[in-house]
Structure formats: C-alpha cells, structure tokens
Design an enzyme around this catalytic site. Structure first.
Site, PDB file in Angstrom:
ATOM      1  N   ASP A 126     -19.875  68.041-125.727  1.00 15.04           N
ATOM      2  CA  ASP A 126     -20.065  66.774-125.308  1.00 15.04           C
ATOM      3  C   ASP A 126     -19.315  65.568-125.745  1.00 15.04           C
ATOM      4  O   ASP A 126     -19.724  64.618-126.656  1.00 15.04           O
ATOM      5  CB  ASP A 126     -21.706  66.105-125.963  1.00 15.04           C
ATOM      6  CG  ASP A 126     -22.718  67.358-125.407  1.00 15.04           C
ATOM      7  OD1 ASP A 126     -22.712  68.104-124.436  1.00 15.04           O
ATOM      8  OD2 ASP A 126     -23.806  67.462-126.103  1.00 15.04           O
TER       9      ASP A 126
ATOM     10  N   GLU B  61     -26.641  63.567-115.940  1.00 14.49           N
ATOM     11  CA  GLU B  61     -26.887  63.116-117.233  1.00 14.49           C
ATOM     12  C   GLU B  61     -25.392  62.545-117.808  1.00 14.49           C
ATOM     13  O   GLU B  61     -24.582  62.520-117.039  1.00 14.49           O
ATOM     14  CB  GLU B  61     -27.242  64.396-118.199  1.00 14.49           C
ATOM     15  CG  GLU B  61     -26.410  65.464-117.764  1.00 14.49           C
ATOM     16  CD  GLU B  61     -26.769  66.740-118.580  1.00 14.49           C
ATOM     17  OE1 GLU B  61     -27.734  66.600-119.293  1.00 14.49           O
ATOM     18  OE2 GLU B  61     -26.136  67.791-118.101  1.00 14.49           O
TER      19      GLU B  61
END
Length: 571
Positions: free
Chosen positions: A13, A194
């Site tokens: 991430d 997302e």
C-alpha cells in the site's frame, strides 16, 4: 536503475511523496508495532528505512485487533509547511463462523490524521476523521483547501460493500471534516474499489483507485473530471496498470498505486506487487512495493512507457529532464526537509543489504525489528535488564491478539539463513521460547525449547497449518542439556529446515522438512484477512503467568543462494 521491487518483503500500500530532492514512501504495517514504515531515497533506486511514526500509545494501540487488521494504507503528503499522515486502524474485520467463512458485514474502520514538521520527528497525537470506510487520503488543492477521500463501506444487505469513493473537506483550524460528504466515484464493474488518491494537473482533477481486490485481479484505475466533485470519466484503457489476465508477468497482484513527480516533471508510479513462489504460486514475501516511470500522453492521460499497462522489473531511475506538468498534490519546494538527529541528507547506501547481525548492545531495538500490537514494549522485552541481550518476557500464547513477546523482522528473500543464541531455563510445559517463522496466529513454524516432566528440557517444532485438517502439528521432542543453545532456520523457496546446537556442539538437523509456503496470503481459509507477509524472529511464552524470560545474545539474518540441502553448508 530501479530494480523492482524497490522495497522487498512485506511493504504494501505505498504512498509516495517528494519534498525538494527527497522522496519518501509510507507503507502499511497492519498489526505490527510501531505503525507505518517510511523509507527515504534521493534517486528513486536506493531506499532506506528511516522511521516508524506511530510509536506512542496515544497514537496507536492495536491490542485486540485481529490478524491483518490494524494500520491499513497510510497516506503521506507535504503542504509546504509540514508532513501529513492519514491512516486507518481496523478494529474488526468480521466474525468467523463454523467452517472459517466471514459471517459479518459490520466492520470497524477508524481513520486518523497526524502531522509533523520533520519526517523523523515526534508526530502529533491523532485527530479522528471518520469511520465510514478505509484507505483515506488527503488532497491539498491549489487554493489551500484540503479534502479527505476514502473508500465507503456499506454493510446493508443486498448492497455493494465497496460503495464508492467519498470526498469531504477537512478544516485544519477546526481539526475536523466539514460540509457534505459526496460520493464522487462508484467504481467500475471490476469492483472492490478502494485506495483513492487525488491530483490536479492542467485544470483536471485525476482520481487514482485500486480495484479487483489485492490478489490476482488487482488493478490501478484512473478517472478525471474538471470539477473536484465530479462526475469522473474513465481513462480510455480504464486500468492503467495491472497483471490480471497476464499470468506470466514476473510481478503479479499489481495495484494500489500513488504518483509522484520529479523536479523536472516526470511522473513515477509506486504500487504494490507480489512475487509468487515458482513451484507453489504463493507470495511468501507478501505484498511488496515497486516503482516505475509513467508518461503523460497527448490526450492528457497517464500511461506506462510502453503503453502495455504492465509492471516492469527494471527502469531508469531519473532520466533526462522533461517540461514540468503542474501536478499539485506533491508540490515542488526549493528546500528539502529538516532532518533530525542520525539522518544524513546524502545519498542512501548503494545496493540492497539483507545480511544483518544484531548483538543487542544498544538500549534501543534495531529498526528492522518489530513486535505485535502492544504500545507497551517494556512489558514484553528489555535491552537493559541484561546488557548485550534482548530479554523477552514470557507472556501470552503465540498468536495472542493482545500481549505476546515476539520480536521479528521481515523475510525479504526467497532463500535465506537466520540464527540466534538463547539462554532459557523452562521449568514446565507452559514455558517456551525459540526461533519462529511467522505469518500470523494461524500460520507459523516455531522451533522452541520447553520442559516436560518425562524427558525434561527439550526442543521441538510446533506448526500452525492453515490448509490442513490438523490445525496444530508437533514434531517429537528431543531432549537437550541445560545451558545456552543456538537455533537456526534455512529457507529455500517453499522448503524450510530447522537445526540447533548446544554450546560447543555441532549442528543437529531436525529430520522434518516444513512447508514455508503456508507463510503467505494465499494459504488461508476463505473470507479471512491475509494481507501481511512472512517474518522470522524470536518469541517467548509463559502461559502460567509467571513471566519467565528468555535472553537472546544475538540474531542473524542473511540472504544467500539456493541450496539443495542446507545441512551441507554452515550459516
């Protein structure tokens, strides 16, 4: 050259930020404490871990957070005055029903903001922003206003759980969100929308999101609008980077990306990826961070350099200057950040060094080591009670969600050796300590010393097996003498072997070969979160509650070439 992944091992991430000539990448740490890893580079090729900012109980307390919950998807930015870090602390993912499937739509995602003038300083106590979803990001617009974007979670029956990307203004003065929340992007049919990031360039607002889930279908989707609140039109290719439907790409699972520009205006994309084991297809190194140059097309859309949309293994780090394009999320500043004590503004060391030995001679834990969940490390370890040693105080069971004494580092190589020296004198079977190859509480191989009333002090391996009818497996105990003992693990792709030796003795190899591939996201029952990676480290338990300690004199980890038989070579 940029050689991917630039951050090997569990570093998912990525959020990338530039301040002057300095580049920073923040990555998720999930249940590992302290929270958020930040790496630094000046050439985009060589990166060095410099800090973990969430290190106080007032900032982060993950006791009770389930496996693969905790800190998700940090977002790092700089507005010309200070650094801003947004992160999610996931407190509940979903209950587990009979058979292992997730049986709950209600989840707890708490989003927070911390700031600091220097990257390695003491970051502020957190400001709670919202709990409406996860993967929050902060956008600094050209007029100085700030906006939060995050994934919206919808628990209602019959609804899409990933309900789009919402935007809301943030007031630094009031330290809260203000105005109405707007759903600016519903996502594409690929779903699981997302990881939003917003940018402004030449009058366009660009939205970057991840879709398809963080597994084999992962993808980077781009859309743009003339208005901040939309509507957003999709990129002509929709997905600008992905390995989905391309099973032979060396970097799989590519997605969850962020953009940065060099001082001369060249765009680079940081994104997560996975490298499957050649024989098993499982990513034991977890989700790693990769980086590659991108190009703006004549149509003002972003593309990979060859327009294939594929991740690359190598790329030129900083090529010839190009005209600036005016992207405003990561502004260009004349000066670099103020670096705190112990940080040099020079270039990072060339190359990647994965051979490390810790003798525990300092009063602080080496930066590459972490522990699980608790913000009270003094309860689980000490570097001063016995100078020159890491003392682990036996606490709860291995896999506990609260207070377990386990200190470990990331596995960063497919083939490695690790070893340690330990003093431990257990009195009964509820006391254990040793060397553990660990993913989470349901996936590990643990070479440990304990005590049995029949054979006395002994050594054996306990394995937690996620894909076997037998959840816990033990090797036969081997009686060992009292005194110091050295423990060793050798990993070659999916094969794992353990050895030990009493002080002054020869290595004794356990006859069993263990499956290292279970230490991966892919080895799991359906519906459970598995988002981290394999660790190797030291652990101690005292399930009687008497806190018996184990002392570790040193810990060694080193990358090495593949071996058919690890017993043929010394560490």
């Amino acid at each position: 050259m940029i050689r991917n992944p630039i951050l090997p091992g569990f570093n998912p991430d990525p959020s990338i930020c530039r301040v002057g000539d300095d580049y920073y990448i923040a990555t998720s740490t999930f249940e590992w404490f302290p929270g958020v890893q930040i790496h630094h580079s000046r050439d985009l090729a060589n990166w060095r871990l410099i800090t973990r900012p969430l290190r106080r109980a007032s900032q982060l307390d993950m006791r009770g957070d389930p496996d693969s919950c905790g800190v998700w998807a940090p977002d790092l930015s700089h507005d010309g005055e200070r650094f801003w870090l947004i992160y999610t602390d996931v407190k509940r993912y979903g209950r587990t029903t009979v058979g292992g499937a997730s049986g709950a739509s209600l989840r707890d995602f708490h989003n927070y903001l911390v700031t600091c003038e220097t990257i390695d300083g003491d970051w502020s106590d957190p400001v709670h922003l919202n709990s409406s979803g996860f993967d929050p990001g902060l956008f600094h617009d050209a007029d100085g206003r700030k906006y939060l974007v995050n994934q919206l979670w919808d628990h209602r029956p019959g609804r899409n759980r990933f309900a789009g990307i919402v935007l809301q203004e943030y007031s630094p003065e009031a330290q809260r969100l203000i105005g109405e929340r707007t759903n600016i992007f519903p996502g594409t049919p690929l779903g699981l929308t997302e990881a939003p990031h917003l940018y402004r360039r030449d009058g366009w607002y660009y939205l970057l999101v991840a879709e398809g889930g963080t597994g084999w279908n992962h993808a980077v989707t781009m859309a743009r609008s003339r208005d901040l609140r939309g509507p957003y039109a999709l990129h002509p290719d929709t997905y600008i980077l992905s390995s989905r439907t391309r099973p032979h790409a060396p970097l799989q699972r590519a997605g969850h990306a962020d953009l940065v520009e060099t001082p001369d205006g060249r765009p680079f994309m940081a994104y997560l990826c996975g490298r499957p084991l050649p024989n098993r297809g499982r990513c034991v190194l977890g989700r790693e961070t990769a980086l590659q140059p991108m190009v703006w097309g004549e149509d003002d859309w972003l593309y990979t350099e060859d327009r294939s949309g594929l991740p690359v293994l190598e790329a030129a780090a900083l090529a010839a200057p190009a005209p600036p394009s005016g992207m405003q999320r990561h502004p260009r500043f004349a000066g670099g950040p103020r670096l705190g004590p112990g940080l040099s503004a020079g270039n990072d060391p060339a190359g990647r060094e994965t051979a490390t030995r810790h003798d525990f001679d300092d009063a602080e834990l080496p930066l590459d080591l972490q522990w699980l969940r608790t913000p009270e490390p003094d309860r689980i370890f000490s570097l001063t009670e016995r100078p020159g040693h890491l003392r682990l105080h036996g606490r709860e069971t291995i896999g506990s969600l609260f207070t377990q004494a386990l200190v470990a580092r990331r596995q960063q190589d497919f083939c490695y050796s690790a070893s340690c020296a330990m003093d431990f004198a257990p009195a009964h079977f509820q006391q254990a300590a040793g060397l553990v190859a660990y993913y989470n509480g349901s996936k590990f191989h643990y070479l440990h010393v304990s005590h049995d009333e029949a054979i006395g002090r002994h050594i054996r391996v306990m394995s937690a097996l996620p894909d076997s009818p037998q959840a816990d497996a033990f090797t036969p105990p081997i009686a060992i003498p009292e005194g110091r003992i050295e423990l060793r693990v050798e990993v070659d792709y999916e094969r794992l072997r353990f050895a030990f030796r009493p002080e002054g003795g020869d290595w004794i190899w356990l006859p069993e070969q263990f499956d290292a591939s279970i230490l991966s996201d892919e080895a799991s029952q359906p519906g459970l979160p598995n988002f981290t990676g394999a660790f190797i480290g030291m652990a101690c338990q005292d399930m009687a509650g008497t806190g018996l300690a184990a002392d570790f004199d040193w810990f060694d980890y080193r990358e090495r070439p593949y071996r058919d038989d690890p017993a043929r070579a010394d560490v």
